[in-house]
Design a protein around this motif. Sequence first.
Motif, short mmCIF file in Angstrom:
data_model
loop_
_atom_site.label_atom_id
_atom_site.label_comp_id
_atom_site.label_asym_id
_atom_site.label_seq_id
_atom_site.Cartn_x
_atom_site.Cartn_y
_atom_site.Cartn_z
N ALA A 87 0.75 -1.04 0.12
CA ALA A 87 -0.01 0.10 0.07
C ALA A 87 0.82 1.28 0.08
CB ALA A 87 -0.89 0.09 1.10
N TYR A 88 0.40 2.28 -0.12
CA TYR A 88 0.89 3.66 -0.17
C TYR A 88 0.74 4.67 1.01
CZ TYR A 88 3.06 2.28 -4.70
OH TYR A 88 3.29 1.90 -5.52
N ARG A 89 1.42 5.54 1.39
CA ARG A 89 1.08 6.40 2.32
C ARG A 89 1.57 7.79 1.98
NH1 ARG A 89 2.27 4.03 7.81
NH2 ARG A 89 0.30 3.39 7.40
N CYS A 90 0.94 8.75 1.89
CA CYS A 90 1.26 10.09 1.56
C CYS A 90 0.97 11.00 2.74
CB CYS A 90 0.37 10.74 0.26
SG CYS A 90 1.11 12.22 -0.01
N ARG A 91 2.48 11.62 3.08
CA ARG A 91 2.41 12.40 4.32
C ARG A 91 1.73 13.67 4.06
NH1 ARG A 91 6.97 9.48 4.80
NH2 ARG A 91 6.73 7.80 6.25
N THR A 92 1.95 14.28 2.69
CA THR A 92 1.44 15.61 2.47
C THR A 92 -0.03 15.52 2.42
OG1 THR A 92 3.44 15.34 0.89
CG2 THR A 92 1.83 17.28 0.53
N CYS A 93 -0.80 14.25 2.00
CA CYS A 93 -2.23 14.37 1.98
C CYS A 93 -2.58 13.91 3.33
CB CYS A 93 -2.70 13.66 0.92
SG CYS A 93 -1.97 14.11 -0.81
N GLY A 94 -2.12 13.51 4.04
CA GLY A 94 -2.61 12.54 5.47
C GLY A 94 -2.75 13.55 6.39
N ILE A 95 -3.89 13.53 7.06
CA ILE A 95 -4.23 14.22 8.23
C ILE A 95 -3.80 13.45 9.45
CG2 ILE A 95 -6.29 15.08 9.75
CD1 ILE A 95 -7.67 15.58 7.07
N SER A 96 -4.40 12.15 9.48
CA SER A 96 -3.79 11.04 10.38
C SER A 96 -2.56 10.46 9.84
CB SER A 96 -4.96 9.95 10.77
OG SER A 96 -4.31 8.60 11.03
N PRO A 97 -1.61 10.03 10.88
CA PRO A 97 -0.50 9.48 10.32
C PRO A 97 -0.80 8.13 9.95
CG PRO A 97 -0.28 9.91 12.72
CD PRO A 97 -1.59 10.71 12.15
N CYS A 98 -1.74 7.74 10.12
CA CYS A 98 -2.04 6.18 9.95
C CYS A 98 -2.83 6.15 8.59
CB CYS A 98 -2.95 5.41 10.89
SG CYS A 98 -2.44 5.73 12.61
N MET A 99 -2.64 7.05 7.92
CA MET A 99 -3.53 7.08 6.51
C MET A 99 -2.67 6.13 5.72
SD MET A 99 -2.57 8.64 3.48
CE MET A 99 -2.92 9.59 2.02
N SER A 100 -3.61 5.27 4.69
CA SER A 100 -2.91 4.73 3.67
C SER A 100 -3.98 4.56 2.70
CB SER A 100 -2.57 3.19 4.28
OG SER A 100 -3.84 2.71 5.08
N LEU A 101 -3.20 4.01 1.38
CA LEU A 101 -4.08 4.03 0.39
C LEU A 101 -3.55 2.77 -0.45
CD1 LEU A 101 -3.53 7.51 -1.17
CD2 LEU A 101 -5.50 6.84 -0.44
N CYS A 102 -4.64 2.21 -1.24
CA CYS A 102 -4.14 1.02 -2.05
C CYS A 102 -3.69 1.61 -3.46
CB CYS A 102 -5.65 0.31 -2.43
SG CYS A 102 -6.67 1.30 -3.40
N ALA A 103 -2.88 0.60 -4.06
CA ALA A 103 -2.09 0.98 -5.07
C ALA A 103 -3.15 1.71 -6.39
CB ALA A 103 -1.41 -0.21 -5.62
N GLU A 104 -4.24 1.32 -6.35
CA GLU A 104 -5.12 1.75 -7.35
C GLU A 104 -5.43 3.21 -7.11
OE1 GLU A 104 -8.63 0.21 -9.85
OE2 GLU A 104 -8.23 -0.77 -8.19
N CYS A 105 -5.73 3.43 -5.96
CA CYS A 105 -6.05 4.75 -5.64
C CYS A 105 -5.16 5.77 -5.66
CB CYS A 105 -6.81 4.82 -4.25
SG CYS A 105 -8.61 4.28 -4.35
N PHE A 106 -3.79 5.35 -5.23
CA PHE A 106 -2.61 6.07 -5.22
C PHE A 106 -2.34 6.40 -6.64
CE2 PHE A 106 1.91 6.73 -5.51
CZ PHE A 106 2.22 7.62 -4.49
N HIS A 107 -2.17 5.54 -7.44
CA HIS A 107 -2.00 5.91 -8.87
C HIS A 107 -2.80 6.68 -9.49
CE1 HIS A 107 1.82 3.75 -8.48
NE2 HIS A 107 1.35 2.70 -8.31
#
Length: 1890
Positions: A131-151
């Motif tokens: 999975a991916y984690r984008c610190r620029t977009c995350g409000i919570s540090p646990c935020m994560s995205l599946c590969a599809e949504c990330f790309h």
Amino acid sequence: MAAAAAAAAVGGPQPPQPELPAPGLAVDKAATAAHLKAALSRPDNRAGAEELQALLERVLSAERPLTAAADGEEAAAAGGGGGPGAAEEEALEWCKCLLAGGGGYDEFCAAVRAYDPAALCGLVWTANFVAYRCRTCGISPCMSLCAECFHQGDHTGHDFNMFRSQAGGACDCGDSNVMRESGFCKRHQIKSSSNIPCVPKDLLMMSEFVLPRFIFCLIQYLREGYNEPAADVPSEKDLNKVLQLLEPQISFLEDLTKMGGAMRSVLTQVLTNQQNYKDLTSGLGENACAKKSHEKYLIALKSSGLTYPEDKLVYGIQEPSAGTSTLAVQGFAGATGTLGQLDSSDEEDQDGSQGLGKRKRVKLSSSTKDQSIMDVLKHKSFLEELLFWTIKYEFPQKMVTFLLNMLPDQEYKVAFTKTFVQHYAFIMKTLKKSHESDTMSNRIVHISVQLFSNEELARQVTEECQLLDIMVTVLLYMMESCLIKSELQDEENSLHVVVNCGEALLKNNTYWPLVSDFINILSHQSVAKRFLEDHGLLVTWMNFVSFFQGMNLNKRELNEHVEFESQTYYAAFAAELEACAQPMWGLLSHCKVRETQEYTRNVVRYCLEALQDWFDAINFVDEPAPNQVTFHLPLHRYYAMFLSKAVKCQELDLDSVLPDQEMLMKLMIHPLQIQASLAEIHSNMWVRNGLQIKGQAMTYVQSHFCNSMIDPDIYLLQVCASRLDPDYFISSVFERFKVVDLLTMASQHQNTVLDAEHERSMLEGALTFLVILLSLRLHLGMSDDEILRAEMVAQLCMNDRTHSSLLDLIPENPNPKSGIIPGSYSFESVLSAVADFKAPVFEPGGSMQQGMYTPKAEVWDQEFDPVMVILRTVYRRDVQSAMDRYTAFLKQSGKFPGNPWPPYKKRTPLHPSYKGLMRLLHCKTLHIVLFTLLYKILMDHQNLSEHVLCMVLYLIELGLENSAEEESDEEASVCGPERCHDSWFPGSNLVSNMRHFINYVRVRVPETAPEVKRDSLASTSSDSLSSLQNSGTAQVFSLVAERRKKFQEIINRSSSEANQVVRPKTSSKWSAPGSAPQLTTAILEIKESILSLLIKLHHKLSGKQNSYYPPWLDDIEILIQPEIPKYNHGDGITAVERILLKAALQSRMNKRIIEEICRKVTPPVPPKKITAAEKKTLDKEERRQKARERQQKLLAEFASRQKSFMETAMDVDSPENDIPMEITTAEPQVSEAVYDCVICGQSGPSSEDRPTGLVILLQASSVLGQCRDNIDPKKLPITEEEQIYPWDTCAAVHDVRLSLLQRYFKDSSCLLAVSIGWEGGVYVQTCGHTLHIDCHKSYMESLRNDQVLQGFSVDKGEFTCPLCRQFANSVLPCYPGSNVESNLWQRPSNKSIQDLIKEVEELQGRPGAFPSETNLSKEMESVMKDIKNTTQKKYRDYSKTPGSPDNDFLFMYSVARTNLELELIHRGGNLCSGGASTAGKRSCLNQLFHVLALHMRLYSIDSEYNPWRKLTQLVEEENSQQGNEEQQPEVPVLYHDVTSLLLIQILMMPQPLRKDHFTCIVKVLFTLLYTQALVALSVKCNEEDRSAWKHTGALKKNTSDAEKSYEVLLSFVISELSKGKLYHEEGTQECAMVSPIAWSPESMEKYLQDFCLPFLRITSLLQHHLFGEDLPSCQEEEEFSVLSSCLGLLPTFYQTEHPFISASCLDWSVPAFDIISQWCLEINSFTERHAEQGKALLIQESRWKLPHLLQLPENYNTIFQYYHRKTCSVCTKVPKDPAVCLVCGTFVCLKGLCCKQQSYCECVLHSQNCGAGTGIFLLINASVIIIIRGHRFCLWGSVYLDAHGEEDRDLRRGKPLYICKERYKVLEQQWISHTFDHINKRWGPHYNGL
């Protein structure tokens, strides 16, 4: 049996029972469903509902036969507990049909999906998902995205990384609570709910009826299947069985959740509806089955230590008797059973209020709410009971996924979160009992992180469900189960309990899910505020923290070495960090502004209370117990960090939150104890405790811990120091460090608590600690950016660092959820300000560097801070490393040539609250210590080092920098009443004390000391101070007495009488026995001041008298502008000068006194009277020092010798620039060849009976086979469409050609017409060292007996060259023979070519008798065997008749061919560079040819078939060939590979060969080659061109040099071949062959030259090796002419003016036209029958390009995304470790068992098929390259680096990676040059398991 019965009940085909639906119904499910749906749609649908209920009752209860236990037994016997019965499948089918209401189920699904209003992704994944984690977009540090949504979102330029999920997770795309909307992907950018149509009522109507029954059915299953595990037998097996049977049902539910929002809201209704639940599960109905099931449920509840609240209500909670059993009475501790070892204390101390267990328990069970948290559960809905069973079954993955899949439904989310909280205590109990706590922990966090990361939700649950109370209580409860009595301080009477770090709970980190949830919710401000406001919670929490206070106590072993080193310390550090520090950082992050002052006051207040309790519990008064240390003081650290925050951010007045003096004294003791223990550990005083104590000392300062350990400790000490009496504090420090006795003016002393060998390092430790304490400003006024900068500089000064290691080493705020993320902008900007980036470099040796950051010059110049470095070093060697780098910088920049001292660095100003800290520098005690040490150093007393002096000067300088401005009392304090110790110095200001002269000092010395004069003063025995006070002149000073006195004063001030009574006892308790040796008092005459000592020190350091001259006398300016750069860097002399200058600046008096001292010409320091004993020790020291220096010198000399040897001998690494090895082929000398044996060292020739051999490495190679005919390398496929086909590789083309020949011609003849070895050819290389073969055998023997684990296998004949350690596996015997003949063979003879041809034929005809059985011939045979065994059988046997001698013959000359071709490739594919190339220097080809020739002459070719005759004689027409149809013909000469013919001819000659024979063979073969070129050219062009050429050539046929004109020859070839059918079939498909260009004479000439060049190159190389002639270098365009003249093909008088014509090299031995027509005839007779193949065999494209590895894409992500999900072609699963071959692009499973063939895993197999034993694989999931070479493998490294030039092995950091072209080049170079074995050092066996 019961378990089996239950399993059978759930599964197993059951005997049919009357309730089953009638067959008619079963057949027509759809009709029934449609009918029911219609019935239910009517307004009055009661009848329909009842009918449906009845049907469901039948369908869903059919498969539960357990009406009574007895039946169960029988059913189990009958049904045998098989797989899921038919009935269940049937039931599922029914459900699907009913849901669809008669329609098709798939259409129903599609219909429901259309109404999906969800704007959330919510995809749930399990562990190991990428999975991916984008610190620029995350409000919570646990935020994560599946590969599809990330790309699909736009994250360019963001701070993101890819990660492998540890515990599983869910995609947050679309959830604006967790991430910013800008980061949503295209699919989830907020859909407005308006455009989603409303769901038609009838669509989901059936679902609302069917699902409750279905879920209830599932719950009944779960109830049935669960049996309490027996006490000893874990019952996972049974549980898993039940779960397997339920797989289809749970999957069905999971599929429902995926239908989208509409279906999810129906499910939510069903799951949370309390009425439904009540109706179905109450167990009150007449249905026996349901009753039974309800009973099982109640039993399960009870056995979990939970009560069903019905009972509660009856008895009322206030009556703690039967209802809650005994739980509430005993308080928590009982609820989990026993309290470990505390149980016993419980019985004895029933009455005594001090009983430990009691005391704790009373405290804990005071509130009733806690108890109900722990053991009351009431289920009101399906959801609640489902979660209960999910926990009971230890979180089966499927259930977890189902529960999480529902989360996008908001209503469900709230309900589920509340349910989860309600079950929290139960989760903890289950977790503690679980055998699989790891898996379970991951699954718990998988759920909780989805719930608690959402602030709104967390706040709601906190308010409505007392989330915080529950969490704290549960944590407390969990830790209670592993408490033991603390042995700190007072072992017998201690009442304190601590956690036992050896328990599984701590050792396995079982508590982490709970702690991580707690940290997670504390990251929300609203929740944290509630926590900080709730006094009760704070008390409980401090109680929890105190369990860790003083855990893992170390006791110093004084006699024996400890027998068992426990490794529990890591558990202790982890527990303090995770359970105490991280929640603390979480709370601190909310205390940032003035408004939050109240919170800090609360925490500080309860923290101090807890500390006071702790001091009471361990019976602490004022002296810590000796030889004990604990590194764990979380209460102290909480206190310290909240204080720091209060002053830094909240503008609180420090004094308002500080306790009284007495408490401060107590507070400082334990942190100080830790600092002293660190010094002791580094002085090896704890060596008997084993390595683990060193481990603790390191962990304490290590980057992940220092923020929460050493920093708060030092800060707390700074606070105490700033508020306590400075004299008291300083004397405490020296006492703790045990160096009080050392601080005497006497030259000898006795230390009662410390051995002499530890004194020096302990003194250094004490002074260093003071320096750190006084100069560290981390919490005393530095801003965050300054701290970051200081940390970064310290780390960079120790070593150059990679970006990631810097991130790791810099102690960022350690709470992962604090939102301060390493890699934030300030990090990057500070980094670019302080460091320069060094791009990764490549040494030819292949050791690859990473991109490094190195400090800028101005950082070394101004910011290097040794204090910070010392504080942050884990290993002491790093301090040295920083100093070495600093020294190097100063030398390089020319600032200071010698060995510098650590520079003095200016500090950030102190925050006003801590001004008191500087009083330490201005207290008499410190001044006395400094004076004493300066004096001792000047007098050369023992145990003092440069380091001590350095620190003393540092402290003086600190004092001068921080002195009180006004010197009002300067003049006044000259006279005054002299009191005892005050008479040392008049005031407390260092500036004025510096000039104070001290005349006499009274010291206590051992009687043997030189100071003792016999007429010593009276009071020898009396120890009291009073007797000395009278003699006011001589000063005496005792640190300990001082400290006691101050302590007494303070205690009296706070007048707590109780303590006073105890005091004397405790202080005397630990004074060491026998501490009164025979001491006597002496008076020393000193007459020095600090200033005078400093000036004398200057003389001493510089080694000159009167070296110090006050600089201001020459340059008055100095006093005005004090900052002088020349004083910034330097050694001790500079430091002294700097201090004196500062002293002069601070006061006029000092300036005057310094001038005075310098005016008095200082008499030399009087030599001391030295006693014999002392002389002895001094001599010893001196001798040792000298020995040490001598040793250093020797070592240095040895190292330089070794280096120069390495430089000459080891030219393994760099295949570029080497010193040639003297191998005999280098130049023809007249003497006989002489070899040195590297083992026995003797030199001599190689002889028949004692042959010498070359160390060689034989390896099979398929590099040649990878050549292709186009220049661009193939790309690695990264989509399904791209595929790589191996048709155009050199190996494939040669294979096809050989099989074509074998189809039509005689086998034995075919095997002489080509070469093999393009794949699996044997390459021979040598390091150039020689050894006697008998020496080698004994060397191998010794290796065989050597037990050390080698990286190679001796049994396979592998070894390393004894001299240069290069890897090798055989020895190639050197052919004896002197070089005298060699000159003869090279003389040109004047024989005609015809004579030479005859001689060649005769020589070849002689049979080669194998030489007699000598040692040499045996070795020749064995090396031949080695060569054969190097490659696999399939690469040797090409003949149709296995084992035919032709096979061996073909193989042997092909070995020569392989080595020549590879050398050509190493030279870049041509010989333009000339010279003896790299390969030539260490070539063993000459020796190899001898061995091959010797063996090939054993197979004499029948003279009938010797191609030589066909080349050099006109054969009369024999019809035997044509007449004999069934026998296959021989291969026509024009189809022969000319280079192969060359090698056959040469190897068939007796060796050594004569030069003119060689040239003769080359000339003859060139004519054949040229004819082949003409034929190929004629086939290439079209009909018109042919007829035109035929015509023009025919005209010139009769000119003089017709035989040397290509036009004439071409026209003749065309006319000859036209007689056959070769040109006829010019069909459409042939047009492709026709080249579109028009043929000009130039292009034809170029074509002919290109055709012949490969042959000329190989021949020239061969000539170079056989006769040792150098290759000329040339331009590319003249390569042909240069090589042909070098080979003697060009007549010497040939003029090069006009354009060069290749035909002029021809030298026909027989009339050209006759022999050409004879050759063409053979082809015509073949093309009669096979025109197609005849043409195919002619066109030989011999222009192969250099081999390359596949071209890789720029960005690693493209490879990763395609391959990490790609399925394996063999087993169609996604492999766990996918890999891809970089030579051919094949996708393989690393270590995959699915693809194993005869015990070979796929990578090993592929490396044999693709690279003949060499494989280069890119591991997709790790981004590293792995090399397989034969039976060994090694990790090569990565060719993908991140933006900072670093590898990311295993993709741990997950940052974007980019190809590093240079590295890939290096890899390719090593592959082509076959040097993997030499360059990579870390090889290991792979046992075919890769």
